[in-house]
Design an enzyme around this catalytic site. Structure first.
Site, PDB file in Angstrom:
ATOM      1  N   ASP A   1       0.867  -1.181   0.000  1.00 35.72           N
ATOM      2  CA  ASP A   1       0.000   0.000   0.000  1.00 35.72           C
ATOM      3  C   ASP A   1       0.901   1.226   0.000  1.00 35.72           C
ATOM      4  O   ASP A   1       1.597   1.493   0.985  1.00 35.72           O
ATOM      5  CB  ASP A   1      -0.903  -0.032   1.249  1.00 35.72           C
ATOM      6  CG  ASP A   1      -1.854   1.147   1.321  1.00 35.72           C
ATOM      7  OD1 ASP A   1      -1.863   1.976   0.386  1.00 35.72           O
ATOM      8  OD2 ASP A   1      -2.590   1.235   2.325  1.00 35.72           O
TER       9      ASP A   1
ATOM     10  N   ASP B   1       4.169  11.341   2.226  1.00 37.54           N
ATOM     11  CA  ASP B   1       4.129  12.021   3.527  1.00 37.54           C
ATOM     12  C   ASP B   1       5.226  11.481   4.449  1.00 37.54           C
ATOM     13  O   ASP B   1       5.852  12.244   5.200  1.00 37.54           O
ATOM     14  CB  ASP B   1       2.763  11.822   4.183  1.00 37.54           C
ATOM     15  CG  ASP B   1       1.639  12.295   3.281  1.00 37.54           C
ATOM     16  OD1 ASP B   1       1.848  13.269   2.534  1.00 37.54           O
ATOM     17  OD2 ASP B   1       0.552  11.679   3.314  1.00 37.54           O
TER      18      ASP B   1
HETATM   19  O1  RIB Z   1      -0.968  11.172   1.150  1.00 39.54           O
HETATM   20  C1  RIB Z   1      -1.943  10.290   1.651  1.00 39.54           C
HETATM   21  C2  RIB Z   1      -3.067  11.061   2.252  1.00 39.54           C
HETATM   22  O2  RIB Z   1      -3.729  11.771   1.228  1.00 39.54           O
HETATM   23  C3  RIB Z   1      -4.132  10.223   2.899  1.00 39.54           C
HETATM   24  O3  RIB Z   1      -3.894  10.010   4.267  1.00 39.54           O
HETATM   25  C4  RIB Z   1      -5.413  11.003   2.623  1.00 39.54           C
HETATM   26  O4  RIB Z   1      -6.043  11.467   3.759  1.00 39.54           O
HETATM   27  C5  RIB Z   1      -5.004  12.137   1.702  1.00 39.54           C
HETATM   28  O5  RIB Z   1      -4.842  13.315   2.376  1.00 39.54           O
END
Ligand code: RIB
Length: 312
Positions: free
Chosen positions: A249, A255
């Site tokens: 996944d 992030d």
């Molecule tokens: O980058 C992933 C995120 O994108 C997810 O957690 C979702 O909430 C969106 O903001």
């Protein structure tokens, strides 16, 4: 706050509703998915959690709705030890949510309903100014109003605080209001939308990064998924390879990269080393389901780093 990196995220918090499926329905069609996962997400919240798990002191500036997801989001931040003093509750609007669809190869598709994230305004940043002045780095993404992002970039510049802008998801923006950031970090899709340059090959990535520098950014990092990242400045660009993993996944990998990169930089690593480590941190996150819950703790990361970096 001791010697730990001090990171602030001015950004989004969502609840992620992740469906794992082999197939996608056509209009009017109903299909069965394989499994489902409910988790805490939002690009800002994910970056805050990644930074915290990497050992930083983290301040979150965000808005949630007055609903079950909002309360749970604040509790989730607190459970990680993230400072929630400036996570405010907005009335009459939902907490942000993100239905996510994940294919068997780990590739994801995400629809974000921003809800309360759209209520995070420059006044919220001003209300947190005293705490923000004490951090090393402020991280921003594009799931909150652009006026708030522009205002925070100006605040960071005026206060000599390192500023990282992650233009995710890509929406039309006035780049001149962002070029004072120290780092601009799009993925391939975002970089392509912003510059108009396709990003399929290393040469195209280098041309795209040069385009961003040409638009006035001091430094850009293009995250290239399984191909690693490209670090660019006026001096040229350097490709930093990825670490191979079996992804289940990929949601939140960008992030994980940004939150960890901010910490590695704040700890004093050279840019290229910080990118290399963030590549591994992001790769490790793709081996688990969900966003925040797939992010490794610092000790697990360091153990992998010792094994993998020794081989490069
Ligand atoms: O980058 C992933 C995120 O994108 C997810 O957690 C979702 O909430 C969106 O903001």
């Amino acid at each position: 706050m001791g010697n730990a990196a001090r990171i602030a995220v001015v950004g989004s918090a969502n609840t992620d509703l992740t469906t794992f499926t082999d197939v996608f329905p056509r209009p009017g069609e109903t299909l069965f998915g394989k499994s489902f996962d409910l988790g805490f997400g939002g690009k800002g919240a994910n970056q805050a959690v990644a930074a915290r798990l990497c050992g930083a002191e983290v301040l979150m500036v965000a808005r949630v709705g007055n609903d079950l997801f909002g309360e749970a989001t604040i509790r989730n931040f607190a459970s990680f030890g993230i400072d929630t003093t400036h996570v405010r509750v907005s009335e009459g609007v939902s907490t942000g949510v993100a239905p996510i669809f994940v294919e068997p190869n780990g590739q994801n598709r995400i629809i974000v309903v921003k809800g309360a994230n759209d209520r995070l305004l420059p006044a919220d940043v001003d209300a947190a100014a005293a705490e923000l002045r004490r951090v090393d780095t402020i991280i921003l993404q594009f799931e909150i109003p652009l006026e708030t992002i522009y205002h925070t970039v100006r605040f960071a510049r005026a206060n000599k605080i390192r500023c990282i802008v992650n233009p995710a998801p890509a929406i039309p923006a006035e780049l001149a209001n962002l070029t004072a950031a120290d780092y601009f970090i799009p993925n391939e899709t975002e970089a392509q939308l912003i510059t108009g340059h396709a990003v399929h090959t290393p040469e195209e990535a280098a041309a795209c990064a040069a385009g961003l520098i040409g638009k006035g950014f001091q430094r850009a990092v293009l995250t290239l998924g399984a191909r690693g990242a490209l670090l660019a400045s006026a001096a040229g660009s350097t490709h930093v390879p990825a670490f191979p993993v079996t992804a289940v996944d990929t949601s939140g990998a960008g992030d994980a990269f940004i939150g960890s990169f901010a910490v590695f930089l704040a700890e004093g690593l050279a840019e290229k080393d910080a990118v290399a480590r963030a590549n591994l941190y992001a790769a490790m996150s793709t081996t688990g389901v969900g966003t925040q819950k797939s992010f490794p703790k610092r000790a697990a990361f360091e153990a992998q780093w010792s094994r993998r970096a020794a081989k490069t």
